[in-house]
Design a protein around this motif. Sequence first.
Motif, PDB file in Angstrom:
ATOM      1  N   GLY A  13       0.831  -1.196   0.000  1.00  0.00           N
ATOM      2  CA  GLY A  13       0.000   0.000   0.000  1.00  0.00           C
ATOM      3  C   GLY A  13       0.865   1.244   0.000  1.00  0.00           C
ATOM      4  N   ASN A  42       4.126   2.892   8.984  1.00  0.00           N
ATOM      5  CA  ASN A  42       3.125   1.871   8.675  1.00  0.00           C
ATOM      6  C   ASN A  42       3.569   0.866   7.619  1.00  0.00           C
ATOM      7  OD1 ASN A  42       0.574   2.772  10.252  1.00  0.00           O
ATOM      8  ND2 ASN A  42       1.301   4.673   9.297  1.00  0.00           N
ATOM      9  N   CYS A  44       4.531   1.309   4.505  1.00  0.00           N
ATOM     10  CA  CYS A  44       3.976   1.580   3.171  1.00  0.00           C
ATOM     11  C   CYS A  44       5.051   2.169   2.254  1.00  0.00           C
ATOM     12  CB  CYS A  44       2.825   2.580   3.269  1.00  0.00           C
ATOM     13  SG  CYS A  44       1.420   2.026   4.244  1.00  0.00           S
ATOM     14  N   ARG A 110      -3.347   3.860   1.593  1.00  0.00           N
ATOM     15  CA  ARG A 110      -3.808   3.704   2.973  1.00  0.00           C
ATOM     16  C   ARG A 110      -4.034   5.066   3.612  1.00  0.00           C
ATOM     17  NH1 ARG A 110      -0.105  -1.058   5.709  1.00  0.00           N
ATOM     18  NH2 ARG A 110      -0.508  -2.695   4.168  1.00  0.00           N
ATOM     19  N   ILE A 140      -9.251   4.770   3.667  1.00  0.00           N
ATOM     20  CA  ILE A 140      -8.110   5.651   3.376  1.00  0.00           C
ATOM     21  C   ILE A 140      -8.163   6.860   4.310  1.00  0.00           C
ATOM     22  CG2 ILE A 140      -6.952   7.057   1.632  1.00  0.00           C
ATOM     23  CD1 ILE A 140      -8.328   5.337  -0.514  1.00  0.00           C
TER      24      ILE A 140
END
Length: 304
Positions: A13, A42, A44, A110, A140
Motif C-alpha cells: 500500500g 506503517n 507503506c 492507505r 483511506i
Amino acid sequence: MQALEADLTASRGSSVALGFFDGVHLGHQAVIRAAAEDAAQNGCSTAVFTFQLPLNSTMKGGRLQSEAEKHRVMAQLGVEHCMEPPFEDVCGFSPEEFVEKILHRGFKARAVFCGDNFTFGKKAAGNVEMLRELCAPLGIRVQVVPMATYEGQLVSSTRIRAALAGGDIPAVNAMLGRPYRIDFAVRHGKGLGRTLGFPTINQIYPTGFAEPKYGIYITRVKVNGQWYAGATGFGTRPTVNTTGEGATCETFIPDFSGQLYGEEPELEFYEYIAPSRKFDTLEELTACVNDAAAKAKAYFAARG
C-alpha cells in the motif's frame, strides 16, 4: 524514484502526497514529508500523485523548475513512486472516479496527504471535505498538512514567482527551502564574451518558465561534480544586442575553462547585484562582468 506500477505497491500500500508541486517549496515539502513519515511508520511506500501541464498552459503560472529538478527534489524527500499523467488524461475524472481509480486502485492508498486548499476532479469539484467523505468507506485516511509561512505570509508558488520577478532571490530561496536552480542545456552564443576575455555559458529559458528580473546575479555552477562561483547576466544584453533578440541567461565562471555545449549544468542563484544597463563601451561591459565575478567569489569565500 519510479513511475508507479501496480505490483510495486500492491503488497504494502501507499501513503500518497497530492498536489501539482511546482517548485516543491516549503509547503509542498511538508506534505511530502508527512506522507514519508506515515509510510515509514506503517510499512507503506511513499508516493506522489501530480500531473503534467503543457508548457504553454497558464493554469498554474510560469514553471519554477524542470521536471528533472522536480523529481530530484521529491526523491531527496523520500518519494519512491510517482504517478504524473498529462492533465488532459485525468481532468475529466469526477471526484468519485479520482478516488476510486487513482487512489484506491492505482496507489492502493492507505493514507493521503494534502494542503487545505487541495481540489480535485473535473472542474475542481472536489475539496478536502469531499476527499474525506469519499476516502472513509475505502479505509483511506486523509491528513491535511498546515501550509508553510515565510515572514508571516503563506508560502505559495505564486508568491515565489513574484519574488523571482522582483529579483528578491533570498526570499525565493527561503520559500523554496534551497537555492533557486535551473538546469537548461548550454547553447552556442555569439562568442563575444570569449573575445572580450570572459567566456560564458549560455542557457535559454524555455517558453513557459517563470523568469527572474533582468539584471546581474551572484550564482554558482556545478560542473563535473564541482561547484564554481559564477556571475550571471539575465536579460536582453542591451550593450551588444542589435537585432532585438530575446532574453538570455549567460554565466561567466572565472575559475573554469572548457566547453559545456549540450550539457545541462546546474545553476543556482544567490543574490541580485545590479540591474541590466547599456554600457557606452565594451571595456565598461568587461569591467562590470569582472567586478560581478569578483563579488561572486568573495560571496562564497565568506561562506566557506
